[in-house]
Enzyme design. Structure first.
Site, PDB file in Angstrom:
ATOM      1  CE1 TYR A  16      59.385  10.357  12.718  1.00 16.72           C
ATOM      2  CE2 TYR A  16      58.463  12.016  14.179  1.00 16.72           C
ATOM      3  CZ  TYR A  16      58.813  11.606  12.908  1.00 16.72           C
ATOM      4  OH  TYR A  16      58.581  12.437  11.828  1.00 16.72           O
ATOM      5  CE  LYS A  76      62.058  12.500  11.401  1.00 19.99           C
ATOM      6  NZ  LYS A  76      62.620  12.636  10.032  1.00 19.99           N
ATOM      7  CB  VAL A 120      53.022  16.209   5.807  1.00 18.14           C
ATOM      8  CG1 VAL A 120      53.116  16.369   4.287  1.00 18.14           C
ATOM      9  CG2 VAL A 120      53.755  17.365   6.487  1.00 18.14           C
TER      10      VAL A 120
END
Length: 288
Positions: free
Chosen positions: A186, A190, A219
């Site tokens: 990941y 990114k 989030v």
């Protein structure tokens, strides 16, 4: 008379302030729920016409949280229309370059222009880099990095052709600036979009198109609530020390609507001087 002029002037200024994106068209990927939905609604409230896509189905065999459904995208459409804005939405996976090109062409045919791109679609999964299967590596890279490239490749020619400049906003992550254990694949995706963002900003500057990335942390979305993260922490308890709460008080995950305010700033003229920037929206996590 002078008072009336001041009143009408104030009213005009208020209108501009409330709807800074009037007449503009924004393309948002991963729009069915979470940050994507919040961005669609906020940009619509600011006056933008919305073009939205989402896969609305399974996108990877190694993702530990539920995928979006067609009903989620339909709800985004309803919420945008409730703001009095127009929206064109379609079920398209960001890995589908031809599908994105088709959507952009349809949007330009309907609305005449494209001004803002929010390359938001992304997924996450967990596992140590050398232990994950090749398929897990590939699905993250294909969606999070190649998917952004597909979005840009589909949208940029239309933005240049329109000749209005514009803004491209890429959703990266705090993990795109500060590596975290248990999700190296990941992080690689990114970090990758940061390089893509900065290169694009240089290449598109002559067309007055700005390109910036946003770096969120914690989030309140399906991804942010992924319980499979805790399996990784159970197996490797010391990993948790890499995940600080940040500098600001943190009682819970950040509402995606707060991230949308950063997106709105980058989409509009208030950020006219900002390009090739990595904008943290992380409560100071990156500095702790």
């Amino acid at each position: 008379v002078a008072a009336q002029r001041r009143h009408h002037g104030d009213a005009r200024m208020t209108g501009v302030a409330d709807r800074p994106l009037d007449g503009r068209v924004a393309y948002v990927t991963g729009a069915a729920r979470g940050q994507g939905r919040a961005h669609c609604v906020r940009l619509a409230r600011a006056g933008a016409t919305i073009v939205a896509i989402d896969a609305c189905g399974p996108v990877g065999a190694h993702i530990g949280y539920a995928h979006a459904e067609p009903e989620d995208l339909a709800e985004t459409v309803r919420l945008v229309e409730d703001e009095g804005a127009k929206i064109f939405a379609d079920r398209v996976d960001v890995r589908d370059l031809a599908g994105q090109q088709r959507v952009v062409a349809s949007a330009v045919e309907q609305f005449g222009r494209l001004d803002v791109v929010v390359a938001n679609a992304g997924v996450m999964s967990w596992g140590r880099v050398w232990e994950i299967p090749a398929e897990q590596w590939q699905e993250i890279i294909d969606i999070n990095l190649t998917g952004v490239w597909n979005t840009v490749k589909a949208a940029v020619p239309a933005m240049i052709e329109a000749g209005n400049g514009g803004s491209i906003i890429v959703t990266s992550s705090a993990a795109g600036l500060k590596a975290v254990p248990g999700a190296g694949h990941y992080g690689a995706s990114k970090f990758g979009v940061v390089g893509l963002t900065n290169s694009l900003a240089i290449e598109l500057g002559e067309y007055n198109i700005r390109v910036n990335s946003i770096h969120t942390y914690g989030v309140d979305t399906a991804l942010g609530n992924d319980l499979s993260m805790y399996e990784t922490f159970q197996q490797h308890p010391h990993y948790v020390y890499s995940f600080s709460p940040g500098a600001l008080p943190t009682d819970s995950l950040t509402p995606p609507e707060q991230v949308s305010e950063v997106v709105l700033f980058l989409a509009g003229d208030a950020s006219a001087l900002v390009t090739a920037a990595q904008i943290p929206a992380d409560k100071g996590y990156l500095k702790i």
